[in-house]
Design an enzyme around this catalytic site. Structure first.
Site, PDB file in Angstrom:
ATOM      1  N   HIS A   1       0.737  -1.054   0.036  1.00 23.96           N
ATOM      2  CA  HIS A   1       0.017  -0.085  -0.080  1.00 23.96           C
ATOM      3  C   HIS A   1       1.000   1.169   0.037  1.00 23.96           C
ATOM      4  O   HIS A   1       1.792   1.432   0.674  1.00 23.96           O
ATOM      5  CB  HIS A   1      -0.840  -0.084   1.262  1.00 23.96           C
ATOM      6  CG  HIS A   1      -1.894   1.027   1.178  1.00 23.96           C
ATOM      7  ND1 HIS A   1      -1.635   2.358   1.502  1.00 23.96           N
ATOM      8  CD2 HIS A   1      -3.168   1.200   0.929  1.00 23.96           C
ATOM      9  CE1 HIS A   1      -2.450   3.257   1.367  1.00 23.96           C
ATOM     10  NE2 HIS A   1      -3.786   2.159   1.257  1.00 23.96           N
TER      11      HIS A   1
ATOM     12  N   ASP B   1       0.942   4.091   1.223  1.00 24.43           N
ATOM     13  CA  ASP B   1       1.217   4.812   2.568  1.00 24.43           C
ATOM     14  C   ASP B   1       2.184   3.909   3.337  1.00 24.43           C
ATOM     15  O   ASP B   1       3.304   4.240   4.142  1.00 24.43           O
ATOM     16  CB  ASP B   1      -0.069   5.004   3.549  1.00 24.43           C
ATOM     17  CG  ASP B   1      -0.849   6.139   3.057  1.00 24.43           C
ATOM     18  OD1 ASP B   1      -0.646   6.968   2.264  1.00 24.43           O
ATOM     19  OD2 ASP B   1      -2.324   6.121   2.903  1.00 24.43           O
ATOM     20  N   LYS B   2       2.135   2.586   3.249  1.00 22.23           N
ATOM     21  CA  LYS B   2       3.130   1.748   3.871  1.00 22.23           C
ATOM     22  C   LYS B   2       4.282   1.671   3.252  1.00 22.23           C
ATOM     23  O   LYS B   2       5.211   1.473   3.965  1.00 22.23           O
ATOM     24  CB  LYS B   2       2.244   0.147   4.138  1.00 22.23           C
ATOM     25  CG  LYS B   2       1.215   0.205   5.214  1.00 22.23           C
ATOM     26  CD  LYS B   2       2.007   0.111   6.480  1.00 22.23           C
ATOM     27  CE  LYS B   2       1.288   1.106   7.576  1.00 22.23           C
ATOM     28  NZ  LYS B   2       2.037   1.287   8.669  1.00 22.23           N
TER      29      LYS B   2
ATOM     30  N   GLU C   1      13.980  16.048   9.110  1.00 26.39           N
ATOM     31  CA  GLU C   1      15.141  16.540  10.037  1.00 26.39           C
ATOM     32  C   GLU C   1      15.902  15.409  10.357  1.00 26.39           C
ATOM     33  O   GLU C   1      15.243  14.576  11.017  1.00 26.39           O
ATOM     34  CB  GLU C   1      14.689  17.610  11.056  1.00 26.39           C
ATOM     35  CG  GLU C   1      13.835  18.626  10.458  1.00 26.39           C
ATOM     36  CD  GLU C   1      12.569  18.431  10.215  1.00 26.39           C
ATOM     37  OE1 GLU C   1      12.143  19.067   9.082  1.00 26.39           O
ATOM     38  OE2 GLU C   1      11.788  17.795  10.970  1.00 26.39           O
TER      39      GLU C   1
ATOM     40  N   LYS D   1      -5.702  -4.475   0.631  1.00 33.43           N
ATOM     41  CA  LYS D   1      -6.274  -3.920   2.015  1.00 33.43           C
ATOM     42  C   LYS D   1      -7.087  -5.085   2.488  1.00 33.43           C
ATOM     43  O   LYS D   1      -7.573  -5.861   1.774  1.00 33.43           O
ATOM     44  CB  LYS D   1      -7.150  -2.730   1.616  1.00 33.43           C
ATOM     45  CG  LYS D   1      -6.203  -1.393   1.258  1.00 33.43           C
ATOM     46  CD  LYS D   1      -7.216  -0.329   0.628  1.00 33.43           C
ATOM     47  CE  LYS D   1      -7.309   0.410   2.276  1.00 33.43           C
ATOM     48  NZ  LYS D   1      -8.143   1.789   1.990  1.00 33.43           N
TER      49      LYS D   1
ATOM     50  N   ASP E   1      -2.133   5.881  -6.153  1.00 32.74           N
ATOM     51  CA  ASP E   1      -2.474   6.846  -5.140  1.00 32.74           C
ATOM     52  C   ASP E   1      -0.970   7.512  -4.501  1.00 32.74           C
ATOM     53  O   ASP E   1      -0.220   6.502  -4.284  1.00 32.74           O
ATOM     54  CB  ASP E   1      -3.163   6.516  -3.638  1.00 32.74           C
ATOM     55  CG  ASP E   1      -4.713   6.118  -4.273  1.00 32.74           C
ATOM     56  OD1 ASP E   1      -5.309   7.084  -4.230  1.00 32.74           O
ATOM     57  OD2 ASP E   1      -5.076   4.725  -3.971  1.00 32.74           O
ATOM     58  N   ALA E   2      -1.046   8.771  -4.058  1.00 33.29           N
ATOM     59  CA  ALA E   2       0.337   9.047  -3.460  1.00 33.29           C
ATOM     60  C   ALA E   2       0.298   8.566  -2.127  1.00 33.29           C
ATOM     61  O   ALA E   2      -0.812   8.234  -1.252  1.00 33.29           O
ATOM     62  CB  ALA E   2       0.169  10.751  -3.536  1.00 33.29           C
TER      63      ALA E   2
ATOM     64  N   ARG F   1       0.133   7.957   7.485  1.00 28.19           N
ATOM     65  CA  ARG F   1      -1.110   8.313   7.158  1.00 28.19           C
ATOM     66  C   ARG F   1      -2.202   6.910   7.527  1.00 28.19           C
ATOM     67  O   ARG F   1      -3.045   6.818   7.085  1.00 28.19           O
ATOM     68  CB  ARG F   1      -1.278   8.401   5.855  1.00 28.19           C
ATOM     69  CG  ARG F   1      -2.536   9.432   5.371  1.00 28.19           C
ATOM     70  CD  ARG F   1      -2.382  10.380   4.247  1.00 28.19           C
ATOM     71  NE  ARG F   1      -1.942   9.366   3.240  1.00 28.19           N
ATOM     72  CZ  ARG F   1      -2.040  10.066   1.719  1.00 28.19           C
ATOM     73  NH1 ARG F   1      -2.165  11.149   1.775  1.00 28.19           N
ATOM     74  NH2 ARG F   1      -1.707   9.254   0.732  1.00 28.19           N
ATOM     75  N   LYS F   2      -1.314   6.060   8.340  1.00 30.14           N
ATOM     76  CA  LYS F   2      -2.090   4.902   8.653  1.00 30.14           C
ATOM     77  C   LYS F   2      -1.894   4.409  10.076  1.00 30.14           C
ATOM     78  O   LYS F   2      -1.532   3.516  10.715  1.00 30.14           O
ATOM     79  CB  LYS F   2      -1.651   3.560   7.762  1.00 30.14           C
ATOM     80  CG  LYS F   2      -2.143   3.610   6.577  1.00 30.14           C
ATOM     81  CD  LYS F   2      -3.621   3.284   6.234  1.00 30.14           C
ATOM     82  CE  LYS F   2      -4.222   3.381   4.838  1.00 30.14           C
ATOM     83  NZ  LYS F   2      -4.257   4.663   4.540  1.00 30.14           N
TER      84      LYS F   2
ATOM     85  N   LYS G   1      10.646   8.100  13.046  1.00 31.05           N
ATOM     86  CA  LYS G   1      11.049   8.655  14.348  1.00 31.05           C
ATOM     87  C   LYS G   1      11.886   8.145  15.400  1.00 31.05           C
ATOM     88  O   LYS G   1      11.766   6.932  15.534  1.00 31.05           O
ATOM     89  CB  LYS G   1       9.978   9.197  15.235  1.00 31.05           C
ATOM     90  CG  LYS G   1       8.963  10.279  14.075  1.00 31.05           C
ATOM     91  CD  LYS G   1       7.740  10.571  15.070  1.00 31.05           C
ATOM     92  CE  LYS G   1       6.637  11.719  14.174  1.00 31.05           C
ATOM     93  NZ  LYS G   1       5.596  11.754  14.894  1.00 31.05           N
TER      94      LYS G   1
END
Length: 421
Positions: free
Chosen positions: A17, A19-20, A58, A176, A250-251, A256-257, A277
């Site tokens: 996907h 986003d993944k 960053e 999905k 899709d971008a 986003r998940k 992060k």
């Protein structure tokens, strides 16, 4: 009065996907940096679209990492290896726009590393930002996760397995899943009401063939037999066609998940994503610590369900607040549960990093199929290492294994029989 059972729904997505894809790239870069510099400060964001990966954010480190190389390896490992898939790790463009961490933020989170047990150090490493984080656990599954999100992840993983191992030869990386579970008055699952699976496929495959394969080879091997019945609904590629998928369709963006990453909607979410992060960011480490504490509370038998909220301020080590919610399932007063959590767990960022050994390259595997309830990866926040300490502090005696809801035909039948009694 006729009693109506409640239902809840959770979704998951495969590693293909968009986003993944972004999450995995961000965490792959984080891991590559931590291998060279365990105190690197990383906030890595990735965007993917047709033929393009943009890495920004960053990063503060003294080491060097070949970011384009990491990106291409990650994309190819996911399965985007041919142009006809709409995205190809060999030929896509990779752009980077990286800055160093803002000195205004850095001054609040750069601790003097003298000793991981030194109180001066533990208090000097402040939270990387303000915010709230949540941890959740319940008794519905052996991994102490909600039944619906566990099923959704298992379906997505099975879909990817069938693609990678040629069980269904025409599948492509995007996909999905979604599960709706009906629960009784006691909150335990009764049945699976419906299952949705959308699988990217080769363009020339007939939809009825796809639906038959997905049902027989993906869904039925995953859903426990005792939780399906004649009324269970299966929706497979509901639009009838899913040939164009992934970043071409899709971008994708990092973060986003977040509900897929956490508890499938059953537990609250503070809004900050995890991927990309480093552990000084409490969006990630604080959420892991809250899950660790909530899971141990449930495993200790203090409650059948537990949600913890922890609040932070930028540059301040100690949390501003810690709140426990047990939804009426605790065996001791809820305020006592909260007090025991404060006593047994240290939620200061440096203590979390120390106790869970978070300055290691362990993050890329978390970026698909959820960060919690995982038994297949190194996820130290899933360990049940504080159970006896919590039980002792609560005055519980004897062995206290956590009874979990068993996924079996007998368990499903027994639950439904009890519901109809």
């Amino acid at each position: 009065m006729t009693r109506t059972n409640r239902s809840y729904t959770s979704e998951s997505v495969t590693e293909g996907h968009p986003d993944k894809v972004s999450d995995q790239i961000s965490d792959a870069i984080l891991d590559a940096l931590l291998r060279r510099d365990s105190i690197a400060r990383v906030a890595c964001e990735t965007l993917v679209t047709t033929g393009l990966v943009l890495v920004t954010g960053e990063i503060s480190t003294d080491s060097y990492v070949d970011i384009p190389g990491v990106v291409r390896t990650t994309v190819k490992n996911i399965g985007y290896t041919r142009a006809k898939y709409g995205f190809d790790g060999e030929t896509c463009a990779v752009l980077t726009a990286i800055d160093e961490q803002s000195p205004d933020i850095a001054q609040g989170v750069i601790g003097r590393v003298v000793d991981e047990h030194d109180e001066e150090y533990l208090n000097s490493l402040g939270a990387g930002d303000q915010g709230i984080v949540f941890g959740y656990a319940c008794r519905e599954t052996p991994e102490l996760m909600p039944f619906s999100i566990s099923l959704a992840h298992r379906l997505a993983r099975r879909l990817a397995y069938c693609r990678r191992n040629g069980v269904i030869s025409y599948l492509r990386p995007d996909g999905k899943s979604q599960c709706t579970v009906e629960v009784g008055p006691g909150g335990l699952p009764l049945r699976v009401a419906n299952v949705v699976v959308s699988a990217q496929h080769r363009p020339d495959v007939d939809i009825e063939h796809i639906r038959e394969d997905i049902l027989e080879r993906v869904i039925l091997p995953v859903i426990p037999e005792g939780f399906v019945d004649d009324a269970t609904e299966y929706l497979i590629n509901p639009t009838g066609r899913f040939a164009i998928g992934g970043p071409q369709a899709d971008a994708g963006l990092t973060g986003r998940k977040i509900i897929v990453d956490s508890y499938g909607g059953r537990g609250r979410h503070g809004g900050g994503c995890f991927s990309g992060k480093d552990p000084t960011k409490v969006d990630r480490s604080g959420s892991y610590a809250a899950r660790h504490a909530a899971k141990n509370v449930v495993a200790a038998g203090l409650a059948d369900e537990c949600e913890l909220e922890v609040a932070y301020a930028i540059g301040i080590a100690s949390p501003l607040s810690i709140r426990a919610e047990t939804f009426g399932t605790s065996r001791i007063p809820e305020e006592t549960v909260e007090a025991l959590v404060r006593e047994v767990f240290d939620f200061r960022p440096a203590a979390i990093i120390r106790d869970l050994c978070l300055r290691r390259p362990i993050y890329e595997p978390t970026a698909a199929y959820g960060h919690f309830g995982r038994t297949d990866i190194d996820a130290p926040w899933e360990q049940l290492d504080r159970v006896e300490e919590l039980r002792s502090a609560a005055g519980f005696t004897g062995e206290g294994p956590c009874p979990t809801f068993e996924w079996s035909k007998a368990a499903g039948a027994a639950a439904r029989q009890g519901d109809s009694a």
